[in-house]
Scaffold this motif. Sequence first.
Motif, PDB file in Angstrom:
ATOM      1  N   PHE A  72       0.782  -1.095   0.246  1.00  0.00           N
ATOM      2  CA  PHE A  72       0.080   0.096  -0.417  1.00  0.00           C
ATOM      3  C   PHE A  72       1.160   1.070  -0.178  1.00  0.00           C
ATOM      4  CE2 PHE A  72      -2.179   3.562   2.212  1.00  0.00           C
ATOM      5  CZ  PHE A  72      -2.906   3.705   1.767  1.00  0.00           C
ATOM      6  N   ARG A  73       1.840   1.378   0.520  1.00  0.00           N
ATOM      7  CA  ARG A  73       2.936   2.486   1.059  1.00  0.00           C
ATOM      8  C   ARG A  73       3.327   2.057  -0.065  1.00  0.00           C
ATOM      9  NH1 ARG A  73       1.827   0.446   6.759  1.00  0.00           N
ATOM     10  NH2 ARG A  73       1.752   2.751   7.819  1.00  0.00           N
ATOM     11  N   SER A  74       3.986   1.861  -0.872  1.00  0.00           N
ATOM     12  CA  SER A  74       5.029   2.051  -2.067  1.00  0.00           C
ATOM     13  C   SER A  74       3.958   1.897  -3.150  1.00  0.00           C
ATOM     14  CB  SER A  74       5.768   0.392  -2.693  1.00  0.00           C
ATOM     15  OG  SER A  74       6.299   0.504  -1.674  1.00  0.00           O
ATOM     16  N   ILE A  75       2.826   2.175  -3.288  1.00  0.00           N
ATOM     17  CA  ILE A  75       1.650   2.423  -4.300  1.00  0.00           C
ATOM     18  C   ILE A  75       1.454   3.620  -4.093  1.00  0.00           C
ATOM     19  CG2 ILE A  75      -0.939   2.272  -5.745  1.00  0.00           C
ATOM     20  CD1 ILE A  75      -0.003  -0.962  -4.835  1.00  0.00           C
ATOM     21  N   MET A  76       1.160   4.358  -2.489  1.00  0.00           N
ATOM     22  CA  MET A  76       0.787   5.292  -2.552  1.00  0.00           C
ATOM     23  C   MET A  76       1.305   6.248  -3.048  1.00  0.00           C
ATOM     24  SD  MET A  76      -2.197   5.918  -1.806  1.00  0.00           S
ATOM     25  CE  MET A  76      -2.494   7.312  -1.814  1.00  0.00           C
ATOM     26  N   MET A  77       3.415   6.355  -2.524  1.00  0.00           N
ATOM     27  CA  MET A  77       4.109   6.657  -3.289  1.00  0.00           C
ATOM     28  C   MET A  77       3.996   7.898  -4.264  1.00  0.00           C
ATOM     29  SD  MET A  77       6.502   7.487  -1.019  1.00  0.00           S
ATOM     30  CE  MET A  77       7.854   8.582  -2.449  1.00  0.00           C
ATOM     31  N   PRO A  78       4.135   6.595  -5.891  1.00  0.00           N
ATOM     32  CA  PRO A  78       3.988   7.359  -6.753  1.00  0.00           C
ATOM     33  C   PRO A  78       2.572   8.628  -7.038  1.00  0.00           C
ATOM     34  CG  PRO A  78       4.042   5.602  -6.910  1.00  0.00           C
ATOM     35  CD  PRO A  78       4.309   5.127  -6.005  1.00  0.00           C
ATOM     36  N   ILE A  79       1.670   7.690  -6.553  1.00  0.00           N
ATOM     37  CA  ILE A  79       0.310   8.189  -6.612  1.00  0.00           C
ATOM     38  C   ILE A  79      -0.001  10.032  -6.343  1.00  0.00           C
ATOM     39  CG2 ILE A  79      -2.727   8.192  -5.887  1.00  0.00           C
ATOM     40  CD1 ILE A  79      -2.171   5.437  -6.274  1.00  0.00           C
ATOM     41  N   SER A  80       0.753   9.415  -4.834  1.00  0.00           N
ATOM     42  CA  SER A  80       0.768  10.926  -3.603  1.00  0.00           C
ATOM     43  C   SER A  80       2.034  12.066  -5.082  1.00  0.00           C
ATOM     44  CB  SER A  80       2.039  10.575  -2.646  1.00  0.00           C
ATOM     45  OG  SER A  80       1.204  10.104  -1.307  1.00  0.00           O
ATOM     46  N   TYR A  81       2.274  11.237  -5.383  1.00  0.00           N
ATOM     47  CA  TYR A  81       3.181  12.809  -6.412  1.00  0.00           C
ATOM     48  C   TYR A  81       1.868  13.092  -7.432  1.00  0.00           C
ATOM     49  CZ  TYR A  81       6.526  15.178  -9.100  1.00  0.00           C
ATOM     50  OH  TYR A  81       7.742  16.225  -9.789  1.00  0.00           O
ATOM     51  N   ILE A  82       1.906  12.006  -8.433  1.00  0.00           N
ATOM     52  CA  ILE A  82       0.506  12.463  -9.481  1.00  0.00           C
ATOM     53  C   ILE A  82      -0.168  13.234  -8.523  1.00  0.00           C
ATOM     54  CG2 ILE A  82      -1.334  11.661 -10.699  1.00  0.00           C
ATOM     55  CD1 ILE A  82       1.053   9.118 -10.813  1.00  0.00           C
ATOM     56  N   LEU A  83      -0.698  13.097  -7.667  1.00  0.00           N
ATOM     57  CA  LEU A  83      -2.085  13.931  -7.543  1.00  0.00           C
ATOM     58  C   LEU A  83      -1.549  15.349  -6.739  1.00  0.00           C
ATOM     59  CD1 LEU A  83      -3.524  10.997  -4.106  1.00  0.00           C
ATOM     60  CD2 LEU A  83      -5.017  12.538  -6.962  1.00  0.00           C
ATOM     61  N   LEU A  84      -0.277  15.189  -6.165  1.00  0.00           N
ATOM     62  CA  LEU A  84       0.391  16.552  -6.359  1.00  0.00           C
ATOM     63  C   LEU A  84       0.196  17.696  -6.891  1.00  0.00           C
ATOM     64  CD1 LEU A  84       1.583  18.716  -3.927  1.00  0.00           C
ATOM     65  CD2 LEU A  84       3.825  17.550  -4.758  1.00  0.00           C
ATOM     66  N   SER A  85       1.086  16.778  -8.597  1.00  0.00           N
ATOM     67  CA  SER A  85       1.489  17.877  -9.456  1.00  0.00           C
ATOM     68  C   SER A  85      -0.113  18.073 -10.507  1.00  0.00           C
ATOM     69  CB  SER A  85       2.087  16.861 -11.064  1.00  0.00           C
ATOM     70  OG  SER A  85       3.184  16.934 -10.032  1.00  0.00           O
ATOM     71  N   PHE A  86      -1.267  16.872  -9.929  1.00  0.00           N
ATOM     72  CA  PHE A  86      -2.814  17.834 -11.189  1.00  0.00           C
ATOM     73  C   PHE A  86      -3.097  18.539 -10.173  1.00  0.00           C
ATOM     74  CE2 PHE A  86      -7.481  16.363 -10.593  1.00  0.00           C
ATOM     75  CZ  PHE A  86      -7.472  16.581 -11.846  1.00  0.00           C
ATOM     76  N   LEU A  87      -2.985  19.015  -8.173  1.00  0.00           N
ATOM     77  CA  LEU A  87      -3.854  19.369  -7.752  1.00  0.00           C
ATOM     78  C   LEU A  87      -2.846  21.104  -7.735  1.00  0.00           C
ATOM     79  CD1 LEU A  87      -4.328  17.641  -4.019  1.00  0.00           C
ATOM     80  CD2 LEU A  87      -6.359  18.561  -5.876  1.00  0.00           C
ATOM     81  N   SER A  88      -1.606  20.857  -7.719  1.00  0.00           N
ATOM     82  CA  SER A  88      -0.869  22.243  -8.398  1.00  0.00           C
ATOM     83  C   SER A  88      -1.255  22.357  -9.396  1.00  0.00           C
ATOM     84  CB  SER A  88       0.937  21.713  -8.210  1.00  0.00           C
ATOM     85  OG  SER A  88       1.288  21.425  -7.247  1.00  0.00           O
ATOM     86  N   GLY A  89      -1.401  21.556 -10.451  1.00  0.00           N
ATOM     87  CA  GLY A  89      -1.908  22.827 -12.057  1.00  0.00           C
ATOM     88  C   GLY A  89      -3.300  22.934 -11.545  1.00  0.00           C
ATOM     89  N   ILE A  90      -4.259  22.191 -11.131  1.00  0.00           N
ATOM     90  CA  ILE A  90      -5.533  23.097 -10.973  1.00  0.00           C
ATOM     91  C   ILE A  90      -5.582  24.321 -10.518  1.00  0.00           C
ATOM     92  CG2 ILE A  90      -7.890  22.621 -10.149  1.00  0.00           C
ATOM     93  CD1 ILE A  90      -7.629  19.679 -10.206  1.00  0.00           C
ATOM     94  N   ALA A  91      -4.403  23.954  -9.310  1.00  0.00           N
ATOM     95  CA  ALA A  91      -4.515  25.280  -7.907  1.00  0.00           C
ATOM     96  C   ALA A  91      -4.427  26.326  -9.022  1.00  0.00           C
ATOM     97  CB  ALA A  91      -3.752  25.241  -7.137  1.00  0.00           C
ATOM     98  N   ILE A  92      -2.888  26.697  -9.730  1.00  0.00           N
ATOM     99  CA  ILE A  92      -2.806  27.512 -10.939  1.00  0.00           C
ATOM    100  C   ILE A  92      -3.474  28.191 -12.392  1.00  0.00           C
ATOM    101  CG2 ILE A  92      -0.423  28.088 -12.100  1.00  0.00           C
ATOM    102  CD1 ILE A  92       1.353  25.938 -10.290  1.00  0.00           C
ATOM    103  N   GLY A  93      -4.112  27.119 -13.121  1.00  0.00           N
ATOM    104  CA  GLY A  93      -4.898  27.604 -13.440  1.00  0.00           C
ATOM    105  C   GLY A  93      -6.111  28.547 -12.950  1.00  0.00           C
ATOM    106  N   VAL A  94      -6.431  27.890 -11.681  1.00  0.00           N
ATOM    107  CA  VAL A  94      -7.445  28.542 -10.693  1.00  0.00           C
ATOM    108  C   VAL A  94      -6.952  29.967 -10.495  1.00  0.00           C
ATOM    109  CG1 VAL A  94      -9.149  28.319  -9.133  1.00  0.00           C
ATOM    110  CG2 VAL A  94      -8.551  26.739 -10.308  1.00  0.00           C
ATOM    111  N   ALA A  95      -5.715  30.587 -10.172  1.00  0.00           N
ATOM    112  CA  ALA A  95      -5.228  31.421  -9.986  1.00  0.00           C
ATOM    113  C   ALA A  95      -4.946  32.541 -10.962  1.00  0.00           C
ATOM    114  CB  ALA A  95      -3.559  31.292  -8.957  1.00  0.00           C
ATOM    115  N   LYS A  96      -4.918  31.394 -12.232  1.00  0.00           N
ATOM    116  CA  LYS A  96      -4.925  32.252 -12.833  1.00  0.00           C
ATOM    117  C   LYS A  96      -6.339  33.503 -13.589  1.00  0.00           C
ATOM    118  CE  LYS A  96      -0.599  31.299 -15.580  1.00  0.00           C
ATOM    119  NZ  LYS A  96       0.037  30.924 -16.734  1.00  0.00           N
TER     120      LYS A  96
END
Length: 244
Positions: free
Chosen positions: A220-244
């Motif tokens: 579970f922890r091993s799978i959550m490692m890449p998923i955590s990074y993907i989710l962070l990248s996705f949410l960062s993209g949304i946040a920047i898009g909304v800010a613009k």
Amino acid sequence: MTSKCLNCAADVTLNYCPQCGQKVSTHRYSIKHFVEHDLIHGVWHVDKGVLFTLKELFTRPGHGVREFIEGKRVNYFSFVTLILLIVTISTMLAPYVHVKMADLMPQQTREMMNSVEKFMSAHPKLVLIISIPIYSLFSFAWFNKARLNYSEHLVLNSYRIIPEMIFGLLVSIVTIFYTNTAVIAFLYLGFITLFSFLYSIYFYFQFFSVYGYSKSGLIFRSIMMPISYILLSFLSGIAIGVAK
């Protein structure tokens, strides 16, 4: 006073192991040691062991890197030097590469991309390097039971990205001679992405397999490692898009 060599377990009475030549005082990783030894040494010296290091990273990555952190370092090539070497080769080849990652995306998708996504598609290897401290925060949190310090997480995640960088470099070399965007898109967006995801899981599962986690918890922890990074990248993209 006799001690045991951390690399080969031979008895050592002097400063260097008589069996393998490794220095007795292999310090635990810290920010000070990382800057003073690995960064400076990695930039100005070329160590032996490139083939051995690559073999370990592709056959037993987690076990090999854990052994490196624990003290078996004499046969390994510096991760700093190896990353710099790959980046240098990529930079030298860049003028001859005919297909960029951004070229593989549909025109409509490129128009919708925000600045972060454009940067990530234009500089994939730089993004990998930037991801090291972020992945290290995640591995520090998900695998806190291992009691590794943050610098040691930086080391293990630095080695983890090297195979992905090598595959990216190989694809770049292919694009010098071959420009079929459909095939190259499959290699970049399909094969390398899938390889990176599965390799990360395999790497973390191996590395942390000796720290007392249950098999299901470790998976579970091993799978959550890449998923955590993907989710962070996705949410960062949304946040920047909304800010613009």
